[in-house]
Structure formats: structure tokens, C-alpha cells
Design a protein around this motif. Structure first.
Motif, PDB file in Angstrom:
ATOM      1  N   PHE A   1       0.823  -1.207   0.000  1.00  0.00           N
ATOM      2  CA  PHE A   1       0.000   0.000   0.000  1.00  0.00           C
ATOM      3  C   PHE A   1       0.860   1.261   0.000  1.00  0.00           C
ATOM      4  O   PHE A   1       0.618   2.186  -0.784  1.00  0.00           O
ATOM      5  N   LEU A   2       1.859   1.308   0.863  1.00  0.00           N
ATOM      6  CA  LEU A   2       2.693   2.507   0.961  1.00  0.00           C
ATOM      7  C   LEU A   2       3.434   2.792  -0.342  1.00  0.00           C
ATOM      8  O   LEU A   2       3.616   3.951  -0.716  1.00  0.00           O
ATOM      9  N   ASP A   3       3.856   1.764  -1.033  1.00  0.00           N
ATOM     10  CA  ASP A   3       4.657   1.948  -2.249  1.00  0.00           C
ATOM     11  C   ASP A   3       3.847   1.850  -3.540  1.00  0.00           C
ATOM     12  O   ASP A   3       4.413   1.938  -4.624  1.00  0.00           O
ATOM     13  N   LYS A   4       2.535   1.715  -3.448  1.00  0.00           N
ATOM     14  CA  LYS A   4       1.697   1.590  -4.647  1.00  0.00           C
ATOM     15  C   LYS A   4       1.907   2.743  -5.639  1.00  0.00           C
ATOM     16  O   LYS A   4       1.953   2.499  -6.847  1.00  0.00           O
ATOM     17  N   PRO A   5       2.050   3.993  -5.190  1.00  0.00           N
ATOM     18  CA  PRO A   5       2.267   5.068  -6.160  1.00  0.00           C
ATOM     19  C   PRO A   5       3.521   4.896  -7.025  1.00  0.00           C
ATOM     20  O   PRO A   5       3.646   5.537  -8.061  1.00  0.00           O
ATOM     21  N   ALA A   6       4.431   4.033  -6.628  1.00  0.00           N
ATOM     22  CA  ALA A   6       5.636   3.797  -7.443  1.00  0.00           C
ATOM     23  C   ALA A   6       5.278   3.276  -8.828  1.00  0.00           C
ATOM     24  O   ALA A   6       6.044   3.455  -9.772  1.00  0.00           O
ATOM     25  N   ALA A   7       4.105   2.668  -8.960  1.00  0.00           N
ATOM     26  CA  ALA A   7       3.679   2.138 -10.253  1.00  0.00           C
ATOM     27  C   ALA A   7       3.521   3.248 -11.293  1.00  0.00           C
ATOM     28  O   ALA A   7       3.728   3.017 -12.472  1.00  0.00           O
ATOM     29  N   TRP A   8       3.186   4.451 -10.848  1.00  0.00           N
ATOM     30  CA  TRP A   8       2.993   5.521 -11.817  1.00  0.00           C
ATOM     31  C   TRP A   8       3.943   6.704 -11.657  1.00  0.00           C
ATOM     32  O   TRP A   8       4.087   7.486 -12.586  1.00  0.00           O
ATOM     33  N   VAL A   9       4.612   6.851 -10.516  1.00  0.00           N
ATOM     34  CA  VAL A   9       5.554   7.968 -10.379  1.00  0.00           C
ATOM     35  C   VAL A   9       6.989   7.525 -10.101  1.00  0.00           C
ATOM     36  O   VAL A   9       7.863   8.359  -9.901  1.00  0.00           O
ATOM     37  N   LYS A  10       7.206   6.242 -10.061  1.00  0.00           N
ATOM     38  CA  LYS A  10       8.557   5.674  -9.880  1.00  0.00           C
ATOM     39  C   LYS A  10       9.267   6.221  -8.639  1.00  0.00           C
ATOM     40  O   LYS A  10       8.733   6.183  -7.567  1.00  0.00           O
ATOM     41  N   ARG A  11      10.451   6.790  -8.812  1.00  0.00           N
ATOM     42  CA  ARG A  11      11.277   7.197  -7.671  1.00  0.00           C
ATOM     43  C   ARG A  11      10.637   8.301  -6.835  1.00  0.00           C
ATOM     44  O   ARG A  11      10.904   8.413  -5.661  1.00  0.00           O
ATOM     45  N   GLY A  12       9.794   9.098  -7.429  1.00  0.00           N
ATOM     46  CA  GLY A  12       9.152  10.180  -6.690  1.00  0.00           C
ATOM     47  C   GLY A  12       7.965   9.726  -5.870  1.00  0.00           C
ATOM     48  O   GLY A  12       7.252  10.541  -5.287  1.00  0.00           O
ATOM     49  N   HIS A  13       7.753   8.424  -5.795  1.00  0.00           N
ATOM     50  CA  HIS A  13       6.542   7.917  -5.127  1.00  0.00           C
ATOM     51  C   HIS A  13       6.507   8.230  -3.635  1.00  0.00           C
ATOM     52  O   HIS A  13       5.447   8.214  -3.027  1.00  0.00           O
ATOM     53  N   ARG A  14       7.637   8.531  -3.039  1.00  0.00           N
ATOM     54  CA  ARG A  14       7.645   8.784  -1.592  1.00  0.00           C
ATOM     55  C   ARG A  14       7.005  10.123  -1.230  1.00  0.00           C
ATOM     56  O   ARG A  14       6.783  10.415  -0.072  1.00  0.00           O
ATOM     57  N   ARG A  15       6.665  10.908  -2.238  1.00  0.00           N
ATOM     58  CA  ARG A  15       5.881  12.122  -1.983  1.00  0.00           C
ATOM     59  C   ARG A  15       4.466  11.751  -1.550  1.00  0.00           C
ATOM     60  O   ARG A  15       3.751  12.572  -1.000  1.00  0.00           O
ATOM     61  N   PHE A  16       4.076  10.516  -1.842  1.00  0.00           N
ATOM     62  CA  PHE A  16       2.734  10.031  -1.537  1.00  0.00           C
ATOM     63  C   PHE A  16       2.828   8.900  -0.516  1.00  0.00           C
ATOM     64  O   PHE A  16       3.715   8.058  -0.592  1.00  0.00           O
ATOM     65  N   ARG A  17       1.930   8.881   0.411  1.00  0.00           N
ATOM     66  CA  ARG A  17       1.808   7.795   1.395  1.00  0.00           C
ATOM     67  C   ARG A  17       3.067   7.577   2.233  1.00  0.00           C
ATOM     68  O   ARG A  17       3.282   6.504   2.761  1.00  0.00           O
ATOM     69  N   HIS A  18       3.914   8.578   2.358  1.00  0.00           N
ATOM     70  CA  HIS A  18       5.124   8.440   3.162  1.00  0.00           C
ATOM     71  C   HIS A  18       5.255   9.542   4.212  1.00  0.00           C
ATOM     72  O   HIS A  18       6.336   9.789   4.728  1.00  0.00           O
ATOM     73  N   GLY A  19       4.127  10.176   4.538  1.00  0.00           N
ATOM     74  CA  GLY A  19       4.120  11.144   5.620  1.00  0.00           C
ATOM     75  C   GLY A  19       3.698  10.468   6.921  1.00  0.00           C
ATOM     76  O   GLY A  19       3.150   9.362   6.912  1.00  0.00           O
ATOM     77  N   GLU A  20       3.952  11.139   8.023  1.00  0.00           N
ATOM     78  CA  GLU A  20       3.611  10.579   9.336  1.00  0.00           C
ATOM     79  C   GLU A  20       2.121  10.296   9.467  1.00  0.00           C
ATOM     80  O   GLU A  20       1.713   9.412  10.210  1.00  0.00           O
TER      81      GLU A  20
END
Length: 77
Positions: free
Chosen positions: A25-44
Motif C-alpha cells: 500500500f505505501l509503495d503503490k504510487p511507485a507504479a505511476w511515479v517511480k522514484r518520486g513515489h515517496r511524496r505520496f503515502r510516506h508522511g507521518e
């Protein structure tokens, strides 16, 4: 950054079981934004979301461990 196998090993070591769905779930955005995925679902705030969604404190701790491991991995790059 740690891969999912490493995240699951951290879970197992600290929590006694793995939480693969949390990491997926936390890394799902990697499917469409690759390395920048930590901008999503990686906040406290995601930790509270995982707790509310799963009603499982260990799953929420797994999310926190995921964030910490990613932060450490980024610092060591």
C-alpha cells in the motif's frame, strides 16, 4: 532504499510477523511515479491511516518502520 523483502524482514524481527500489504500500500504510487513515489503515502499521517484502516497497532508500527527504513536508506545513498 530497502526493497519489500527487507521491509518484511524488519517486520518479522521487530513485530514477530510480516505485513506485506502495508508495504504494498505505501509503495503503490511507485507504479505511476517511480522514484518520486515517496511524496505520496510516506508522511507521518499514513501511520494513523493504517491504524484506522486495519485496527491493528502492529500494522501501524510496520508503516512507521517502513518510513524509518526508507529515510535511513535515503540518508545512506
Amino acid at each position: 532504499m530497502p526493497n519489500h523483502k527487507t521491509h518484511r524482514q524488519i517486520d518479522k524481527l521487530i513485530l514477530g510477523k510480516e505485513f506485506p500489504k502495508v508495504h504494498e500500500f505505501l509503495d503503490k504510487p511507485a507504479a505511476w511515479v517511480k522514484r518520486g513515489h515517496r511524496r505520496f503515502r510516506h508522511g507521518e499521517d499514513i501511520i494513523a491511516w493504517v491504524l484506522l484502516a486495519t485496527n491493528d497497532a502492529k500494522a501501524a508500527i510496520s508503516a512507521k518502520l517502513h518510513l524509518l527504513a526508507d529515510k535511513e536508506g535515503k540518508a545512506n545513498q
